[in-house]
Write an enzyme that holds these catalytic residues in place. Structure first.
Site, PDB file in Angstrom:
ATOM      1  N   PRO A 155      76.841  13.828  33.863  1.00 55.82           N
ATOM      2  CA  PRO A 155      75.997  15.005  33.644  1.00 55.82           C
ATOM      3  C   PRO A 155      74.594  14.901  34.219  1.00 55.82           C
ATOM      4  CG  PRO A 155      76.335  13.777  31.601  1.00 55.82           C
ATOM      5  CD  PRO A 155      77.280  13.208  32.609  1.00 55.82           C
ATOM      6  N   ASN A 156      74.175  16.023  34.768  1.00 54.77           N
ATOM      7  CA  ASN A 156      72.837  16.250  35.332  1.00 54.77           C
ATOM      8  C   ASN A 156      72.622  15.628  36.705  1.00 54.77           C
ATOM      9  OD1 ASN A 156      71.691  17.813  33.145  1.00 54.77           O
ATOM     10  ND2 ASN A 156      71.779  15.926  31.952  1.00 54.77           N
ATOM     11  N   ARG A 172      64.882  17.483  40.790  1.00 58.40           N
ATOM     12  CA  ARG A 172      63.958  17.224  39.687  1.00 58.40           C
ATOM     13  C   ARG A 172      63.795  15.712  39.512  1.00 58.40           C
ATOM     14  NH1 ARG A 172      60.845  20.340  37.723  1.00 58.40           N
ATOM     15  NH2 ARG A 172      61.112  19.634  35.582  1.00 58.40           N
ATOM     16  N   TYR A 230      64.799   9.209  39.822  1.00 56.08           N
ATOM     17  CA  TYR A 230      66.155   9.151  40.365  1.00 56.08           C
ATOM     18  C   TYR A 230      66.238   9.209  41.882  1.00 56.08           C
ATOM     19  CZ  TYR A 230      67.201   9.873  35.455  1.00 56.08           C
ATOM     20  OH  TYR A 230      67.260   9.734  34.082  1.00 56.08           O
ATOM     21  N   ASN A 235      78.992   6.390  37.672  1.00 57.45           N
ATOM     22  CA  ASN A 235      77.695   6.559  37.027  1.00 57.45           C
ATOM     23  C   ASN A 235      77.927   7.648  35.985  1.00 57.45           C
ATOM     24  OD1 ASN A 235      75.170   7.077  36.109  1.00 57.45           O
ATOM     25  ND2 ASN A 235      74.206   7.326  38.126  1.00 57.45           N
ATOM     26  N   ALA A 261      74.248  10.040  31.080  1.00 54.24           N
ATOM     27  CA  ALA A 261      73.978   9.888  29.636  1.00 54.24           C
ATOM     28  C   ALA A 261      75.223   9.495  28.841  1.00 54.24           C
ATOM     29  CB  ALA A 261      73.385  11.176  29.088  1.00 54.24           C
ATOM     30  N   HIS A 278      75.960   5.929  27.489  1.00 53.97           N
ATOM     31  CA  HIS A 278      75.393   5.388  26.250  1.00 53.97           C
ATOM     32  C   HIS A 278      76.018   5.975  24.984  1.00 53.97           C
ATOM     33  CE1 HIS A 278      72.634   4.231  29.343  1.00 53.97           C
ATOM     34  NE2 HIS A 278      72.195   5.454  29.509  1.00 53.97           N
ATOM     35  N   ASP A 287      87.463   4.331  26.192  1.00 59.54           N
ATOM     36  CA  ASP A 287      88.920   4.245  26.013  1.00 59.54           C
ATOM     37  C   ASP A 287      89.664   4.514  27.321  1.00 59.54           C
ATOM     38  OD1 ASP A 287      88.627   3.653  23.330  1.00 59.54           O
ATOM     39  OD2 ASP A 287      88.981   5.702  22.638  1.00 59.54           O
ATOM     40  N   GLU A 329      80.055  -0.211  37.810  1.00 53.73           N
ATOM     41  CA  GLU A 329      79.089   0.659  37.122  1.00 53.73           C
ATOM     42  C   GLU A 329      77.821   0.772  37.979  1.00 53.73           C
ATOM     43  OE1 GLU A 329      77.687  -0.887  33.348  1.00 53.73           O
ATOM     44  OE2 GLU A 329      76.846   1.065  32.777  1.00 53.73           O
ATOM     45  N   HIS A 362      73.902   2.779  38.310  1.00 50.83           N
ATOM     46  CA  HIS A 362      72.835   3.657  37.810  1.00 50.83           C
ATOM     47  C   HIS A 362      71.693   3.675  38.810  1.00 50.83           C
ATOM     48  CE1 HIS A 362      74.684   4.073  33.918  1.00 50.83           C
ATOM     49  NE2 HIS A 362      74.903   2.786  33.929  1.00 50.83           N
ATOM     50  N   SER A 394      68.445   4.363  38.071  1.00 53.27           N
ATOM     51  CA  SER A 394      67.366   3.628  37.405  1.00 53.27           C
ATOM     52  C   SER A 394      67.980   2.393  36.732  1.00 53.27           C
ATOM     53  CB  SER A 394      66.710   4.525  36.355  1.00 53.27           C
ATOM     54  OG  SER A 394      67.651   4.860  35.339  1.00 53.27           O
ATOM     55  N   ARG A 414      64.467   0.928  30.177  1.00 52.91           N
ATOM     56  CA  ARG A 414      63.999   2.226  29.681  1.00 52.91           C
ATOM     57  C   ARG A 414      64.122   2.271  28.148  1.00 52.91           C
ATOM     58  NH1 ARG A 414      66.590   6.774  33.346  1.00 52.91           N
ATOM     59  NH2 ARG A 414      65.002   7.988  32.276  1.00 52.91           N
ATOM     60  N   ARG A 470      69.120   3.704  25.708  1.00 51.86           N
ATOM     61  CA  ARG A 470      69.874   3.531  26.971  1.00 51.86           C
ATOM     62  C   ARG A 470      70.352   2.093  27.165  1.00 51.86           C
ATOM     63  NH1 ARG A 470      68.560   8.363  29.867  1.00 51.86           N
ATOM     64  NH2 ARG A 470      66.510   9.112  29.231  1.00 51.86           N
TER      65      ARG A 470
END
Ligand code: CA2
Length: 151
Positions: free
Chosen positions: A12-13, A20, A25, A76, A79, A82, A89, A102, A104, A106, A111, A115
């Site tokens: 998401p995002n 933004r 990011y 990635n 959110a 976390h 699962d 995995e 990310h 950042s 942070r 997180r």
């Protein structure tokens, strides 16, 4: 013979990348990142499926799809990293079948404390955090090494 397939899944995002909060990011858009991943993957002879969703269930379904279609999966989960036991699962089902990385932009461990937990971490053999968009290319290289594939 068909080329090995890698799934690259973004949560998401991340469709807002480059639009933004570039100080956190980075300046690359999601289209830039897809292009970069395609180029990097091609150099190893990988086919990629690159997908982003703001919905947890989409990510779960795509992780399930990877079981029958992919040799490797880069995620990635944003959110959901976390919070999502559903993603935990689903990734568990890939154990011994599909290698997971995995990524990310950042470094979540530097942070806010919420997180610091990752539900992806236990299932991934490699982790790239804090390298911005380059983390995806690093993930592709790590998968190539894991699968014994050279450029
Ligand atoms: O650093 C990362 O890649 C994260 O996965 C990004 C997530 C965050 O919740 C994780 O803790 C770390 C947030 C993604 C938000 O994406 C945006 C992109 C552009 C503008 C605003 C948000």
């Amino acid at each position: 013979m068909s080329q090995p397939v890698i799934f690259i899944l973004l949560g998401p995002n991340l469709n807002m990348l480059g639009i933004r909060e570039p100080h956190i990011y980075g300046y690359e858009t999601i289209q830039d990142i897809e292009k970069m991943c395609r180029k990097e993957a091609e150099s190893y002879g990988f086919d990629i499926e690159f997908k982003q969703s703001n919905h947890e269930g989409d990510l779960v379904t795509w992780i399930q799809d990877a079981l029958n279609k992919a040799r490797g999966l880069i995620i990635n989960a944003a959110a959901y990293t976390h919070t999502s036991v559903a993603i935990y699962d689903a990734l568990k089902m890939l154990e011994g079948k599909v290698s997971v990385v995995e990524v990310h932009h950042s470094n979540p461990k530097e942070r806010e404390s919420f997180r610091h937990v990752s539900y992806v971490e236990p299932h991934a053999f490699a982790h790239f955090a804090g390298h911005g968009a380059r983390g995806y290319a690093m993930g592709i290289a790590a998968l190539a090494e894991r699968l014994g594939i050279e450029k």
